[in-house]
Design an enzyme around this catalytic site. Structure first.
Site, short mmCIF file in Angstrom:
data_model
loop_
_atom_site.label_atom_id
_atom_site.label_comp_id
_atom_site.label_asym_id
_atom_site.label_seq_id
_atom_site.Cartn_x
_atom_site.Cartn_y
_atom_site.Cartn_z
N ARG A 112 0.76 -1.03 -0.10
CA ARG A 112 -0.04 0.09 -0.02
C ARG A 112 0.85 1.10 0.09
O ARG A 112 2.00 1.14 0.69
CB ARG A 112 -0.83 0.00 1.20
CG ARG A 112 -1.83 1.17 1.51
CD ARG A 112 -2.66 0.96 0.57
NE ARG A 112 -4.19 1.58 0.71
CZ ARG A 112 -4.98 2.19 0.03
NH1 ARG A 112 -5.02 1.65 -1.32
NH2 ARG A 112 -6.18 2.83 0.37
N THR A 130 -9.55 0.48 -9.55
CA THR A 130 -8.63 -0.45 -8.91
C THR A 130 -8.60 -1.63 -10.06
O THR A 130 -9.72 -1.73 -10.87
CB THR A 130 -9.17 -0.80 -7.69
OG1 THR A 130 -9.16 0.57 -6.89
CG2 THR A 130 -8.35 -1.97 -7.00
N THR A 138 -3.97 -0.53 -7.33
CA THR A 138 -4.95 0.45 -7.59
C THR A 138 -4.20 1.89 -7.75
O THR A 138 -3.02 1.92 -7.29
CB THR A 138 -5.99 0.89 -6.40
OG1 THR A 138 -6.72 1.89 -6.82
CG2 THR A 138 -5.23 1.17 -5.19
N ASP A 193 -7.66 8.26 0.50
CA ASP A 193 -8.22 7.39 1.26
C ASP A 193 -8.06 7.46 2.79
O ASP A 193 -8.60 6.63 3.72
CB ASP A 193 -7.83 6.06 0.93
CG ASP A 193 -8.45 5.12 -0.29
OD1 ASP A 193 -9.47 6.10 -0.46
OD2 ASP A 193 -7.95 4.35 -0.78
N SER A 219 -7.79 0.76 3.22
CA SER A 219 -7.90 0.54 1.87
C SER A 219 -9.12 -0.43 2.17
O SER A 219 -9.64 -1.10 3.21
CB SER A 219 -6.96 -0.26 1.26
OG SER A 219 -7.45 -0.96 0.08
N SER A 220 -10.02 -0.60 1.07
CA SER A 220 -11.12 -1.61 0.82
C SER A 220 -10.66 -2.85 0.06
O SER A 220 -11.58 -3.67 -0.01
CB SER A 220 -12.40 -0.93 0.24
OG SER A 220 -12.57 0.23 1.11
N GLY A 246 -13.34 -1.21 -7.31
CA GLY A 246 -14.64 -0.89 -7.12
C GLY A 246 -14.71 -0.08 -5.49
O GLY A 246 -15.68 0.39 -5.13
N1 GLY Z 1 -8.14 2.93 -3.63
C1 GLY Z 1 -9.21 2.12 -3.19
C2 GLY Z 1 -8.82 1.23 -2.04
O1 GLY Z 1 -7.71 1.32 -1.55
O2 GLY Z 1 -9.75 0.83 -1.36
#
Ligand code: GLY
Length: 579
Positions: free
Chosen positions: A112, A388, A406, A430, A459-460, A480
């Site tokens: 990340r 992403t 992403t 984020d 993040s998701s 998404g």
């Molecule tokens: N940028 C989308 C995520 O990391 O959730």
């Protein structure tokens, strides 16, 4: 000598019927042998790559055929996607890998992006302390320190088999020699050509040497990106984080008012982390721990669904959609309150959130007659970028990779040095932008995800591997933004609970609730008006959208011993390729 077909089939009706059946079968065999993409499912005995771009999937398969393992194929596919699917495939962003080896051991790699050293909690506010709208997404300060190259390099160092150079070379070739412009990319190119010219790289990105937008079918080359990739091929991680690429990143940032320096790049490291693990009716679910919220929320929701008697609730009925939405609402409230970068939040209650006892409590307070209220005086969430990309890989030995990475928004921040040829992420968006400000529009102000130097933003992304008896059973993920968690959740449920074929599980109607804003998104062409009306009567605030999720999945058929893959039909250029 080849005879006309009629000579083999006398003209009685029975023989004519046989002839037409044989011709149909022949055509089918010919079509299947030349086009893997005609059918929703693809099969492979020796391996499979399912990604958002057919050329990148083929690069991964070529690596498997050369004797590479699933990690090698993933590294090559990720670099190829940075060329052929630049909307989200990247070297300027970050992401996560979940890896299960052939012995059933699961690990994850966190690459990340990090906040730069000069980042501050108030960096997106004006002098009066007011948040400057859009500044955390649309300006050069929205760029986080990229992690992709470090993540792929670390993964390869620890678990790869083939030489690094061989894995980066296909991407260098694709960038240098080009590939035919697809309609999907062309549509973006037309849109980008009318974008704000301050999106400097985007203004020229899709143009040929005469300055025209490359037409569908015309070869699109990216010479600057080819040079950058060649440095990464030759020098590994240092090809990006030190030397001429790092110098140019710093110079570009300085010129544009950004804050990333060579020191940020030199200090960046990817990290190996233990996966989060849950179970569902005899299956083991492995997914990404924080700084992604995906795995924790997925396991919380699967646990909650395990409490329900799903035999008595019709799939996609009003009661079913209500129950799934309530599970989502609760998991997202917990996500907002508790989760952030583990290096800055050592005491997150992950074990509690993913426990069966907690899910029981969460399940017990669902009213099956009416929607709960999302209380904005507590916590909630903003929407974030929906662009992403995910790919799933498996090799002959049973090594499996689930990789999501992403740039945050589609084409990230839309800026980047034309000398380097890649686009930067806008991942700083984020982070929670303002401490203490949580409201019904969806802004969150909880502490775990506030900005700090070198912190990773929550993040998701939910790259996931489900195992049965220590072997991969399902490899899945999606882009998404926050919808990722929910589209992956529903696809996992479709496969594990309803035994759906992977393509059906991916295509089945998806819904999305993220606590705040308090609204229930649904794929409008897939929900009946009766269900919609009934949900509204229960208090749900319905919000129709055209599509949720671009899922890329692989399942294993243990009886036939084959892999079955499917790319979401909502992907422009995606494909499952098996061999
Ligand atoms: N940028 C989308 C995520 O990391 O959730």
């Amino acid at each position: 000598m080849i005879q006309p077909l009629n000579t083999y089939f006398p003209s009685n009706p029975m023989m004519q019927k046989l002839k037409s059946g044989m011709i149909q079968t022949l055509c089918l065999v010919m079509l299947l042998s030349v086009n893997f993409n005609l059918y929703a499912q693809t099969y492979g005995k020796n391996g499979m790559v399912v990604s958002d771009n057919v050329l990148a999937s083929e690069v991964g398969i070529d690596i498997l055929k050369k004797g590479g393992n699933a990690i090698d194929a993933s590294v090559a596919t990720a670099f190829a996607l940075a060329v052929t699917h630049p909307e989200a495939g990247n070297i300027g962003g970050g992401g996560f890998i979940v890896f299960m080896d052939s012995a059933g051991i699961v690990t994850t790699i966190d690459f990340r992006e990090k906040a730069p050293l000069k980042a501050t909690p108030d960096m997106f506010k004006d002098a009066s302390g007011k948040l400057i709208e859009g500044s955390n997404h649309e300006t050069i300060k929205a760029v986080g320190v990229p992690g992709t190259v470090a993540g792929l390099y670390l993964t390869h160092q620890k678990y790869g088999k083939l030489p690094w150079r061989e894995l980066v070379q296909p991407a260098v070739d694709l960038a240098k020699n080009g590939f035919p412009m697809t309609w999907g990319l062309y549509r973006v190119a037309l849109n980008m050509s009318v974008l704000d010219p301050s999106f400097d790289i985007m203004a020229n990105y899709f143009r040929n040497a005469s300055g025209e937008i490359v037409q569908p079918g015309e070869i699109w080359t990216q010479p600057a990106l080819a040079n950058t990739l060649a440095l990464i091929r030759d020098k590994g991680q240092d090809g990006f984080y030190r030397g001429e690429v790092a110098e140019e990143i710093e110079a570009y940032m300085k010129a544009k008012g950004g804050i990333i320096t060579k020191e940020d790049l030199e200090k960046y490291t990817a990290v190996e982390r233990k996966p989060v693990k849950g179970t569902y009716k005899g299956y083991d679910i492995y997914s990404m721990p924080p700084p992604s919220s995906g795995g924790v929320a997925l396991i919380e929701m699967m646990n909650l669904m395990e409490q329900a008697d799903l035999q008595t609730i019709e799939f996609n009925s009003t009661a079913y959609v209500h129950l799934v939405a309530e599970a989502m609402r609760r998991a997202f409230a917990d996500r907002a309150e508790h989760l952030g970068d583990p290096d800055f939040n050592p005491d997150m209650p992950i074990d509690r959130l993913t426990s069966k006892e907690f899910a029981k409590k969460r399940f017990d307070n669902i009213d099956m007659e009416k929607a709960s209220l999302s209380d904005s005086s507590k916590f909630g969430q903003l929407y974030d970028g929906s662009s992403t990309t995910h790919f799933s890989v498996v090799d002959k030995a049973g090594n499996a990779v689930s990789l999501t990475y992403t740039l945050e928004n589609s084409y990230g921040v839309g800026m980047g040095s034309s000398k380097l040829g890649f686009i930067f992420n806008n991942e700083m968006g984020d982070f929670n932008p303002e401490a203490g400000i949580t409201n019904s529009s969806g802004q969150v102000g909880s502490n775990p995800n506030l900005i700090a130097p070198e912190k990773r933003m929550l993040s998701s992304m939910t790259p996931t591997i489900v195992a049965k008896d220590g072997k991969p059973h399902l490899i899945i993920g999606s882009p998404g933004g926050r919808t990722i968690i929910n589209t992956v959740f529903q696809t996992v449920l479709n496969v594990l609970e309803y035994n759906m074929r992977i393509d059906k599980a991916i295509e089945a109607m998806k819904i999305h609730h993220q606590w705040l804003p308090d609204r229930l998104m649904y794929e409008r062409h897939l929900m009946s008006p009766d269900t919609r009306d009934a949900l509204e009567k229960m208090g749900h605030k319905l919000y129709g959208v055209n599509n949720l999720g671009v899922l890329m999945g692989i399942t294993y058929d243990p009886v036939l011993k084959i892999y079955v893959g499917a790319a979401d039909s909502s992907s422009d250029d995606g494909a499952a390729v098996g061999y």
